[in-house]
Design a protein around this motif. Structure first.
Motif, PDB file in Angstrom:
ATOM      1  N   GLU A  52      37.005  48.736  41.257  1.00 47.38           N
ATOM      2  CA  GLU A  52      36.751  47.736  42.388  1.00 47.38           C
ATOM      3  C   GLU A  52      35.778  46.584  42.003  1.00 47.38           C
ATOM      4  O   GLU A  52      35.951  45.308  42.415  1.00 47.38           O
ATOM      5  N   ALA A  53      34.814  46.684  41.336  1.00 45.70           N
ATOM      6  CA  ALA A  53      33.904  45.544  40.884  1.00 45.70           C
ATOM      7  C   ALA A  53      34.680  44.666  40.095  1.00 45.70           C
ATOM      8  O   ALA A  53      34.354  43.549  40.174  1.00 45.70           O
ATOM      9  N   LEU A  54      35.516  44.949  39.052  1.00 47.20           N
ATOM     10  CA  LEU A  54      36.203  44.089  38.533  1.00 47.20           C
ATOM     11  C   LEU A  54      37.335  43.287  39.141  1.00 47.20           C
ATOM     12  O   LEU A  54      37.267  42.057  39.164  1.00 47.20           O
ATOM     13  N   LYS A  55      37.919  44.089  40.233  1.00 49.17           N
ATOM     14  CA  LYS A  55      38.426  43.301  41.212  1.00 49.17           C
ATOM     15  C   LYS A  55      37.825  42.150  42.061  1.00 49.17           C
ATOM     16  O   LYS A  55      38.287  40.879  42.288  1.00 49.17           O
ATOM     17  N   MET A  56      36.633  42.645  42.466  1.00 51.50           N
ATOM     18  CA  MET A  56      35.795  41.677  43.215  1.00 51.50           C
ATOM     19  C   MET A  56      35.363  40.548  42.515  1.00 51.50           C
ATOM     20  O   MET A  56      35.361  39.298  43.003  1.00 51.50           O
ATOM     21  N   ALA A  57      34.885  40.771  41.119  1.00 54.62           N
ATOM     22  CA  ALA A  57      34.422  39.706  40.405  1.00 54.62           C
ATOM     23  C   ALA A  57      35.444  38.667  40.085  1.00 54.62           C
ATOM     24  O   ALA A  57      35.328  37.423  40.130  1.00 54.62           O
ATOM     25  N   ALA A  58      36.723  39.212  39.900  1.00 48.67           N
ATOM     26  CA  ALA A  58      38.164  38.366  39.622  1.00 48.67           C
ATOM     27  C   ALA A  58      38.256  37.454  40.911  1.00 48.67           C
ATOM     28  O   ALA A  58      38.420  36.241  40.616  1.00 48.67           O
ATOM     29  N   SER A  59      38.256  37.985  42.033  1.00 47.71           N
ATOM     30  CA  SER A  59      38.509  37.340  43.246  1.00 47.71           C
ATOM     31  C   SER A  59      37.299  36.127  43.574  1.00 47.71           C
ATOM     32  O   SER A  59      37.757  35.195  44.193  1.00 47.71           O
ATOM     33  N   LEU A  60      36.097  36.374  43.293  1.00 45.25           N
ATOM     34  CA  LEU A  60      35.212  35.479  43.336  1.00 45.25           C
ATOM     35  C   LEU A  60      35.172  34.385  42.364  1.00 45.25           C
ATOM     36  O   LEU A  60      34.727  33.330  42.690  1.00 45.25           O
ATOM     37  N   LYS A  61      35.780  34.452  41.182  1.00 44.63           N
ATOM     38  CA  LYS A  61      35.957  33.600  40.066  1.00 44.63           C
ATOM     39  C   LYS A  61      37.035  32.502  40.505  1.00 44.63           C
ATOM     40  O   LYS A  61      36.950  31.409  39.841  1.00 44.63           O
TER      41      LYS A  61
END
Length: 311
Positions: free
Chosen positions: A301-310
């Protein structure tokens, strides 16, 4: 303690006057004391010497030699009895004997021995306290240390041990005062460590009871004495539950600085990222989502959220 030097008196030929008969009787009593002592019978020996002293004093000049020897040996013998009591764990009886020895030595003009005996009393109470703590008799140990402090309020070690005994008894507020006294009297390092621990316990108890304000206050005070990751974690959790999210971020970040390899480091990093995300700080949110990326529970989930914010 000095080795006992006994003189067994042998009377020279004297006239059969009343005084000579009295001196002969007193000498016999003194020698009975010497015999008792040589047999290890210290209490009876003291009684013989005290009786000989009293009778010899009444003779005036004729009894001076026996008076001097009795005054020399009686207080030393009482100290020796006290030491035997200490070895046997009879601490209260030992301190009573030491007080008696100090009084007798001073009365008989032996200031050195009086000071020695008096100085041993707090040492006995310290030993008693340690014995009681080892036996988990914390309330009784606290009383022993209080006796030391009653005679010398600047004894930092006694104050430190008192704090430990009180803390183990659950009397945390009293323990705090004892630790502060210890800190002010040469035991600062150990006292601050113990103070930190006391307030950490208070913080954990308050958090469990859902007293979040109390938990936060105690965690902050714990860190004021000695920083710990656990106190920062409690401060962060309490702040988050109190809706003080900016403060929570700061406390959680300190937790991760002190304990980067903690088992829950990924979870805490994810929490910090989410708080930054909520506050609108995308850069910091990405940073902490990435720190949480290896966590087995929150990593995906952390990777998913980081990708969405980039994007």
């Amino acid at each position: 303690m000095r080795r006992f030097i006994l003189t067994v008196f042998a009377l020279a030929a004297v006239s059969f006057s009343v005084a000579a008969q009295d001196l002969n009787q007193i000498t016999e009593i003194y020698n009975n004391g010497a015999t008792a002592l040589s047999n290890g019978e210290k209490e009876p020996a003291v009684q013989y010497f005290q009786e000989a002293l009293s009778l010899a004093q009444a003779l005036g000049g004729d009894g001076e030699e026996i008076v001097a020897k009795c005054k020399e040996i009686i207080p030393e013998l009482v100290v020796s009895i006290a030491k035997d009591l200490i070895k046997g764990g009879s601490y209260d009886a030992a301190t009573a004997k030491l007080a008696e020895a100090a009084k007798l030595a001073k009365e008989y003009g032996n200031e050195e021995l009086a000071s020695e005996a008096q100085g041993m009393i707090p040492q006995v109470f310290m030993q008693q306290g340690a014995t009681l703590i080892n036996a988990r008799k914390f309330a009784e140990a606290a009383e022993a240390y209080r006796k030391v402090l009653a005679g010398d309020s600047t004894n930092g070690m006694a104050a430190l041990r008192l704090g430990m005994a009180l803390a183990q008894s659950g009397k945390l507020d009293e323990a705090v005062e004892a630790y502060k006294q210890a800190s002010a009297n040469g035991q600062e390092k150990q006292a601050l460590k113990q103070l930190s621990t006391v307030f950490l316990k208070k913080a954990a108890t308050a958090l469990k009871a859902k007293d979040y304000a109390g938990a936060l206050a105690s965690a902050v005070e714990s860190n004021s004495y000695l920083e710990s990751a656990q106190a920062y974690q409690i401060a962060g959790q309490s702040s988050q539950l109190l809706k003080k999210e900016s403060d929570a971020i700061g406390y959680f970040e300190k937790y991760l600085e002190l304990k980067p390899d903690a088992r829950n480091a990924g979870q805490i990093a994810y929490t910090v990222a989410a708080l930054y995300h909520k506050a609108g700080n995308k850069d910091k949110a990405v940073e902490f989502y990435q720190k949480a990326s290896t966590d087995p529970t929150y990593g995906a989930e952390a990777l998913k959220m980081a990708a969405s914010l980039k994007k």
